[in-house]
Design an enzyme around this catalytic site. Structure first.
Site, mmCIF file in Angstrom:
data_model
loop_
_atom_site.group_PDB
_atom_site.id
_atom_site.type_symbol
_atom_site.label_atom_id
_atom_site.label_comp_id
_atom_site.label_asym_id
_atom_site.label_seq_id
_atom_site.Cartn_x
_atom_site.Cartn_y
_atom_site.Cartn_z
ATOM 1 N N SER A 184 68.626 -38.466 148.608
ATOM 2 C CA SER A 184 69.201 -37.847 147.410
ATOM 3 C C SER A 184 68.314 -36.711 146.900
ATOM 4 C CB SER A 184 69.349 -38.908 146.324
ATOM 5 O OG SER A 184 70.200 -38.464 145.298
ATOM 6 N N PRO A 185 68.917 -35.674 146.297
ATOM 7 C CA PRO A 185 68.106 -34.603 145.707
ATOM 8 C C PRO A 185 67.147 -35.158 144.663
ATOM 9 C CG PRO A 185 70.416 -33.961 145.800
ATOM 10 C CD PRO A 185 70.364 -35.410 146.150
ATOM 11 N N GLN A 192 70.921 -28.061 147.518
ATOM 12 C CA GLN A 192 71.668 -28.224 146.277
ATOM 13 C C GLN A 192 71.362 -27.026 145.383
ATOM 14 O OE1 GLN A 192 70.535 -30.882 142.885
ATOM 15 N NE2 GLN A 192 72.293 -32.114 143.549
ATOM 16 N N TYR A 202 73.317 -29.740 133.398
ATOM 17 C CA TYR A 202 72.894 -28.388 133.719
ATOM 18 C C TYR A 202 74.071 -27.435 133.512
ATOM 19 C CZ TYR A 202 68.862 -30.884 135.468
ATOM 20 O OH TYR A 202 67.761 -31.701 135.552
ATOM 21 N N ARG A 217 78.266 -32.170 143.218
ATOM 22 C CA ARG A 217 77.773 -33.319 142.447
ATOM 23 C C ARG A 217 78.311 -33.231 141.024
ATOM 24 N NH1 ARG A 217 71.970 -36.403 141.997
ATOM 25 N NH2 ARG A 217 72.743 -37.163 143.999
ATOM 26 N N ARG A 238 64.701 -43.129 144.915
ATOM 27 C CA ARG A 238 63.430 -43.855 144.786
ATOM 28 C C ARG A 238 63.042 -44.627 146.043
ATOM 29 N NH1 ARG A 238 65.568 -43.576 139.708
ATOM 30 N NH2 ARG A 238 64.153 -42.901 138.042
#
Length: 769
Positions: free
Chosen positions: A415-416, A494, A576, A624, A718
């Site tokens: 994952s980013p 991304q 964002y 996303r 993680r």
């Protein structure tokens, strides 16, 4: 669970006990506390007669029975003589029956359970006062050392002291009714009926040699369309029997003061107030589809009695009781909520292949998983894997997946993750090692952090970018390494713009905190700071600003293509800039880009279209999104469907489904795989491939999500920070070696799972001699 506890006499200060409510939890607490100290005065107030009861069968787990066996062997022996046991589940859908074994259930009639507990209480000298409404808890508390409120989901005690307990009650949208049949099902039976009014389902299980509980459930709109909202109890019962005549073999159903209900999830901020404590449904509820109500109440009683015995005084005992039980209950409630939502969205799964549908139902709560089910019923799980397309010996996560012209060797995505380790947007050695290590670690797709399209689009000074050729060359160095040193691994970029969440410190210096110096001006959908009084107030983008942002994305996409990225993801999540247009909480515009969702989608779609036009046609694009803002008035699950469908119609090859981080006052429902239900709903409603993300931490979770059809790819963050070789280690732990997880030749010796030490099972919670 703590070690076994014998009689210590510590609870001797608790002499007079009042129990409000004579259900299983209240009765069992009374019996245990009296048995721990026969000199105690224990009184149970029950407003109904001894033989009055609601519902029919009660299901108890082996874990709960084990606790009862250790705490009160006499009750356990009495229960054991009554139990109906079975280990299979039948799932009936569209005329096909799929059976899965190895599940292990025990059930008995609720009335018989109460009789056993009545007999035990009476034998111990508990004062059972039937047909007696309990005095108010406050009045009892003045004359008793301990008041146990076991007065159910509609607890008068909880209501009277709401300011102390802090209850929160959520009513859900399905309707259900408890009924019974005068025969025993051969297994726990889930049957789906697709009627002219909509989808209905039965949860049925035997609880005696000649009796079964039959719960009929459906969405409220289906209930109303079928006219069941206007039926009396007798007519409702008769009509339910007709809807499920095949399951019942034409036999009737009957009720017991049965009525249509909407399930209510109960939580409380505190479970005790002074010397009054809540147990069972008064404190918490969990949806019946995981058979948890009586189980939780009995386990509450066990823990409360043990804590009273162990602790030096009552305040310590009540604090210890809540500390012990709250995490267990919260975990159960999360599982129950997942199961509840699954049945609420049942209609979206109707077109799944039959075995996948069955597997999906069995794993709906996330407590039963792929690996767990394989242990219970290997042949059933193998049939599901074959239908999914797993080659022999290949776990679902190591099957390939194609997006446009890109075939991923497995379903694992790194994952980013923002690293905040760039200088002037330039990726350096850190990024080469970070992303290169995870490519060597076996993931099918490695995603960069959010790469910013302009200097003013950075979150922090440490963010990477793609606004100049030097940065593009830096990224080319990384993509070349991935493609040459980890053949078969793909790397995606991304692209995003920080919007109102920019010009902040590095994460470890103060997340979302503004820079003390060197700030740059912010631009966003609306002039709303992220945290009022803390973050900078952004300027609302005007026409020229919108055009400039769009061109920044286009230019960055061109550089990304020349840098050798295999996939491009447009970041429209987490508050964002593009996400800021989508959420009504962050978009207060009055022009064509504000107002209804159709307008709020306009600019993100324009950016997507412009990027798709310059991004190579054979390379996939994903988006996303935040599928919920976790805040009142924000984006919700229904909006997420509309957003995902719009991007899919514009050519998105997959939707990467995240949640939240849009507003600072969000209230996420954290837990294992907590975001995956949103990906699930989008996938099975819109029909677009999805990437699931959010506390997916084990390879078993990945296999389960894929095999159930809730996701096409799984992104983990993680776990890949903890272990860059997470994917290869997942293969080793599953005994898999094949094209889905090739070990780099220099790392071949690491493909053997290291030995582990022995762990002992926990001891019983409470043992009485």
């Amino acid at each position: 669970m703590a070690g076994a506890v014998a009689m210590t006499g510590r609870g001797s200060s608790v002499r007079r006990i009042a129990v409000i409510g004579g259900g299983p939890g209240g009765l069992y607490a009374a019996a245990l506390l009296k048995r721990l100290d026969p000199d105690r005065e224990v009184t149970v107030f029950e407003r109904n007669a001894p033989d009055d009861t609601f519902g029919f069968g009660v299901v108890l787990s082996d874990e709960t029975l084990g606790g009862i066996e250790h705490a009160d062997p006499e009750v356990y022996r009495a229960l054991s003589r009554e139990f109906v046991r079975w280990d299979t589940i039948d799932i009936v859908h569209r005329g096909r029956v799929h059976t899965s074994g190895g599940h292990g259930f025990a059930a008995l009639g609720r009335r018989r359970l109460l009789e056993i507990l009545h007999e035990r209480c009476a034998g111990l000298g508990v004062d059972l006062r039937f047909r007696t409404v309990a005095p108010p808890a406050a009045e009892l508390a003045a004359h008793h050392d301990l008041v146990i409120a076991a007065d159910g989901v509609h607890s008068a005690t909880r209501v009277a002291h709401a300011d102390a307990f802090g209850p929160h009650i959520t009513e859900h949208r399905n309707r259900y009714i408890w009924l019974a049949a005068d025969f025993a099902f051969d297994a726990f039976r889930f049957e789906i009926a697709e009627t002219p009014y909509g989808v209905m389902q039965v949860h049925g299980y035997p609880y005696a040699a000649d009796a079964s509980t039959v719960i009929v459930e459906m969405r409220e709109e289906v209930w109303r369309a079928a006219g069941l909202d206007t039926c009396d109890a007798a007519e409702s019962t008769a009509r339910c029997a007709k809807f499920f005549t095949e399951a019942l073999d034409g036999r009737p159903l009957h009720g017991n003061r049965s009525s249509w209900l909407a399930f209510r999830t109960v939580t409380n901020s505190r479970w005790s107030h002074g010397n009054t404590v809540l147990i069972g449904d008064a404190a918490h509820t969990a949806h019946f589809s995981i058979g948890s109500g009586t189980k939780l109440a009995v386990e509450d009683a066990l823990a409360l009695a043990a804590c009273v015995e162990e602790q030096p005084d009552l305040p310590a005992a009540l604090a210890a009781y809540e500390a012990e039980r709250r995490p267990v209950v919260a975990s159960t409630q999360r599982a129950a909520a997942a199961s509840l939502r699954w049945f609420e969205e049942l209609a979206t799964y109707g077109e799944q292949p039959p075995r996948r549908f069955a597997f999906n139902l069995l794993t709906r709560s996330r407590r039963v998983t792929h690996d767990n089910l394989r242990l219970r019923d290997a042949s059933f799980t193998a049939a599901v894997e074959e239908e999914f397309g797993c080659p022999p010996g290949t776990p679902p996560m190591f099957t390939p997946f194609r997006l446009r012209g890109l075939e991923l060797r497995n379903r694992v995505v790194v994952s980013p993750m923002d690293m905040y380790s760039a200088t002037d947007g330039l990726p350096g050695d850190f990024h080469l090692v970070h992303l290169g290590a995870r490519a060597l670690g076996g993931a099918g797709l490695i995603m960069t952090e959010m790469v910013c399209v302009s200097p003013e689009g950075r979150i922090t000074p440490g963010c990477t970018g793609l606004w100049n050729t030097e940065q593009a060359a830096g990224w080319r160095r990384i993509t070349d390494f991935v493609h040459t040193s980890a053949p078969g691994a793909a790397i995606g970029v991304q692209l995003g713009h920080s919007g109102r969440k920019g010009s902040t410190k590095l994460m470890w210096e103060g997340i979302d905190q503004p820079l003390e110096r060197g700030n740059w001006p912010l631009k966003a959908a609306s002039s709303l700071p992220y945290v009022p009084g803390v973050n900078q107030v952004p300027a609302e983008l005007d026409r020229a600003g919108l055009d400039a942002v769009r061109e920044h994305f286009v230019a960055a996409a061109r550089r990304a293509a020349s840098s050798g990225f295999d996939l491009l993801e447009l970041h429209c999540a987490h508050g964002y800039l593009l996400s800021g247009f989508l959420s009504p909480l962050t978009n207060h515009r009055t022009d064509a880009y504000g107002g209804p969702l159709e307008n709020r989608l306009r600019f993100p779609l324009q950016v997507f279209d412009a990027v798709r036009e310059v991004w190579p046609g054979e390379r996939p694009m994903t988006v996303r999104i935040s599928a919920t803002d976790w805040a009142e008035g924000g984006t919700d699950a229904a909006d997420a469907i509309t957003i995902a469908r719009a991007f899919a119609e514009h050519g998105a090859d997959a939707i990467d489904v995240s949640t939240g981080q849009v507003v600072p006052d969000e209230r996420p429902e954290y837990g294992r795989s907590y975001q995956t239900p949103y990906a699930d709903r989008i996938r099975n409603t819109v029909g677009v491939p999805v990437i699931a993300v959010g506390a997916i931490s084990s390879w078993d979770d990945v296999n389960s999500l894929l095999l159930a059809g809730r996701a096409d790819l799984c992104a983990l963050a993680r776990p890949h920070l903890y272990d860059p070789h997470w994917t290869l280690h997942a293969a080793a732990e599953q005994g898999y070696s094949g094209p889905g997880a090739p070990w780099p030749l220099p790392y071949g010796a690491g493909s053997r799972t290291p030995p582990t030490g022995r762990t002992d099972a926990p001891k019983p919670r409470l043992t009485l001699g």
